[in-house]
Design an enzyme around this catalytic site. Structure first.
Site, short mmCIF file in Angstrom:
data_model
loop_
_atom_site.label_atom_id
_atom_site.label_comp_id
_atom_site.label_asym_id
_atom_site.label_seq_id
_atom_site.Cartn_x
_atom_site.Cartn_y
_atom_site.Cartn_z
N LEU A 1 0.88 -1.16 0.00
CA LEU A 1 0.00 0.00 0.00
C LEU A 1 0.92 1.21 0.00
CD1 LEU A 1 -3.04 0.70 0.10
CD2 LEU A 1 -2.84 0.83 2.60
N ASP A 2 0.75 2.09 -0.97
CA ASP A 2 1.67 3.22 -1.12
C ASP A 2 1.76 4.06 0.15
OD1 ASP A 2 2.27 2.61 -3.80
OD2 ASP A 2 0.48 3.67 -4.49
N ARG A 3 2.88 4.70 0.29
CA ARG A 3 3.12 5.55 1.47
C ARG A 3 2.03 6.62 1.62
NH1 ARG A 3 8.48 9.43 2.12
NH2 ARG A 3 7.95 10.33 4.16
N ASP A 4 1.55 7.17 0.50
CA ASP A 4 0.55 8.24 0.57
C ASP A 4 -0.89 7.71 0.53
OD1 ASP A 4 0.76 7.40 -2.03
OD2 ASP A 4 0.84 9.40 -2.92
N SER A 5 -1.06 6.41 0.64
CA SER A 5 -2.39 5.81 0.72
C SER A 5 -2.63 5.31 2.14
CB SER A 5 -2.53 4.66 -0.27
OG SER A 5 -2.39 5.12 -1.60
#
Length: 205
Positions: free
Chosen positions: A66-70
């Site tokens: 899961l992306d850092r900004d998600s």
């Protein structure tokens, strides 16, 4: 029988070494509600926030990323078979996201996403997409940057693929950039009952 023929026979009947689980192996699943700006790993040489700051369960690893900004649901497990199943697109595990996009997509725009859009790394597979009311969720820190003159819309998007930053690229492709992205569901598991920054352990197998 020649040497070559003998080698062929030996290869045919040679048994492959397989890993055998310990008799007392206990599958472990950890469901974590990942906050914004947290890396999906336990270590980082740049002193950024990682899973170690939130999870104290040993020997579990993320099934997918899961992306850092998600934000939202991240599943960790010590079960290699389950990890492979959930992370492998060929297994067709549904993943549901809530995306807050800039602007107000029309039904025509939504149909395009449902049918699949052409991204740089290929055509996306058909997706289940609906416009929804704003979910009952935690405030993001820091808050997203909204432009006062432009409304936002929440979409519920279910896909089975795992292309890099796929949901963000899909909504941008039709002209509605994603401002906030939360993963709500992976297969049978959801965020329900898990506060942001917290986790729960569930029974498996």
């Amino acid at each position: 029988m020649t040497i070559k023929q003998n080698q062929t026979v030996m290869r045919k009947y040679k048994r492959k070494a397989t890993k055998v689980r310990p008799v007392d192996f206990k599958p472990e699943i950890v469901l974590f509600n990942k906050p914004f700006d947290v890396l999906c790993q336990f270590t980082d040489d740049q002193n950024r926030k990682t899973l170690k700051d939130f999870i104290d369960v040993k020997d579990v690893y993320a099934a997918g990323r899961l992306d850092r900004d998600s934000e939202g649901l991240l599943l960790l497990t010590n079960d290699g078979k389950l990890q492979h199943k959930l992370a492998n697109p060929s297994q067709k595990t549904d993943k549901t996201y809530w995306a807050q996009v800039e602007g107000v997509p029309t039904e025509t725009d939504i149909v395009a996403l449902r049918q699949g859009v052409e991204l740089k790394d290929g055509l996306t597979k058909p997706a289940i997409i609906n416009i929804i009311a704003q979910p009952n969720i935690w405030p993001r820190v820091p808050a997203i940057r909204e432009r006062a003159a432009i409304p936002t819309t929440w979409l519920e998007i279910t896909i089975q693929e795992g292309k890099n930053r796929q949901v963000r690229r899909m909504t941008a492709h039709i002209g509605f950039p994603t401002l906030r992205l939360i993963r709500y569901r992976i297969g049978e598991w959801t965020l329900d009952g898990i506060n942001n920054g917290h986790y729960k352990r569930v029974n498996h197998g």
